[in-house]
Design an enzyme around this catalytic site. Sequence first.
Site, short mmCIF file in Angstrom:
data_model
loop_
_atom_site.label_atom_id
_atom_site.label_comp_id
_atom_site.label_asym_id
_atom_site.label_seq_id
_atom_site.Cartn_x
_atom_site.Cartn_y
_atom_site.Cartn_z
N GLU A 1 -6.02 -8.15 -0.05
CA GLU A 1 -6.62 -7.94 1.27
C GLU A 1 -8.08 -7.56 1.09
O GLU A 1 -8.41 -6.74 0.22
CB GLU A 1 -5.96 -6.78 2.05
CG GLU A 1 -4.64 -7.09 2.66
CD GLU A 1 -4.05 -5.90 3.44
OE1 GLU A 1 -4.83 -5.07 3.96
OE2 GLU A 1 -2.82 -5.81 3.51
N GLU B 1 0.79 -1.23 0.00
CA GLU B 1 0.00 0.00 0.00
C GLU B 1 0.83 1.29 0.00
O GLU B 1 0.91 2.00 1.01
CB GLU B 1 -0.96 0.00 1.20
CG GLU B 1 -1.88 -1.21 1.21
CD GLU B 1 -2.93 -1.17 2.30
OE1 GLU B 1 -2.74 -0.43 3.28
OE2 GLU B 1 -3.94 -1.87 2.18
#
Length: 440
Positions: free
Chosen positions: A351, A167
């Site tokens: 995720e 991320e």
Amino acid sequence: MKHRRSDFATDFLFGTATSSYQIEGHGMGGAGRTIWDDFAATPGNVVRAENGARACDHYHRYAEDFDLVRAAGFDAYRFSVSWARVLPEGRGTPNAEGLDYYDRLTDALLERGLKPCATLYHWELPSALQDLGGWRNRDIAEWFADYTHVIMSRIGDRMFSVAPINEPWCVAWLSHFMGLHAPGVRDIRATARAMHHVLLAHGRAIQAMRGLGMQNLGAVCNLEWAMPADDTPGAKDAADRYDAIYNRWFLSGLFKGEYPALALEGLEPHMPTGWQDDFATIQAPLDWCGLNYYTRKLLVPDDTPWPALKEVAGPLPKTLMDWEIYPEGLYRFLARTAREYTGTLPLYVTENGMASRDTLQDGHVYDEGRIAYIDNHLDAVQRARAEGVPVKGYFVWSLLDNYEWALGYEKRFGLVHVDFDTLARTPKSSYHALATALKA
Ligand code: GBH
């Protein structure tokens, strides 16, 4: 659950994900100090000033935890390596105990038939590198490539897949603009540098791993579907700016070799010199792209400096994080990412999951909301697949209740409940539901 494994292609991977600082117990095994230890120690940053010193004690209990992953019937396990456990000072002499640990962990996964999917940076930068400027310093790309070489020389031969950075938006914007994550900086110049250096470091790590002959390398981006909160042109502009900063910057850098104009309009004056020349490195070819997806955002313009926007609460049911549940956004992102950025490259949902207030009763942990959440997001995956989007796997965040960063241990994302006093693990209803679905 309504979904079952047999509804998916035989090579579709089901997995679950964790990260080092959130579960391992960072006070153990000779790991060096990290920016999260520092950030948590400053009052006001983290709920109850909690840190990852002990966390789930996964450092000692990984074998028991991997038994649970295997018993559920998962194919793959996504974990992260702590830079400061491998290199306590970020550079220099490796910590032999740390290298041994990731070596044992890898073998423990393989012994259980689980595919090891590694991430090399999930946010706990060694403090010694922060002292040198951290993500603001261009040298971080070389420090990161060197660290990548050290750890992958040891375990790279046994990885199923690797992504350098989890991320990049969180590393850059959340941590240097919003200041909500370590190192807690709020500065546009630091942000612009981090936005670029994080991608440069990614590219240098990919090159280092290609140098070791490694394959199946990718990137993992977090995406939030941005929508105008009303039908005014101002709200539409705010949503487009948010989309450019949050979602498009990283995908565009990685797959198009350019940054979106709507983000550059605020960041360009603060970019490091020569940034335009780095795209050959940033665009080092990848084998897959991972999307982390949780929610959408509703935006309106705001009377503040660029990017001059703010989020407003929406009407949809929310998780315990106050994040709206919006599976449609996952479908849209899978379709848009393939259409605009990655083409036929395999996509993974690396995720997806939710925090919930689980009820404990007679030794059972009930989390029916999580089952519905996963089911509804699997619908989105199936819809994208039916339209030919090459989605190749889905990872639940997370295996265990864990250290939820600035929110401490209160917000629970696990399929497995953790009692943070006794450290006992109790599989929740969602774990059992998935175990049944994965065998059907
Ligand atoms: C994941 O990030 C992380 O990879 C994982 O470590 C973490 O445990 C998990 O989420 C659950 O939180 O509302 O402005 O404060 C997901 C990306 C970035 C999504 C921050 C929510 C909230 C920003 N997240 N974002 S804000």
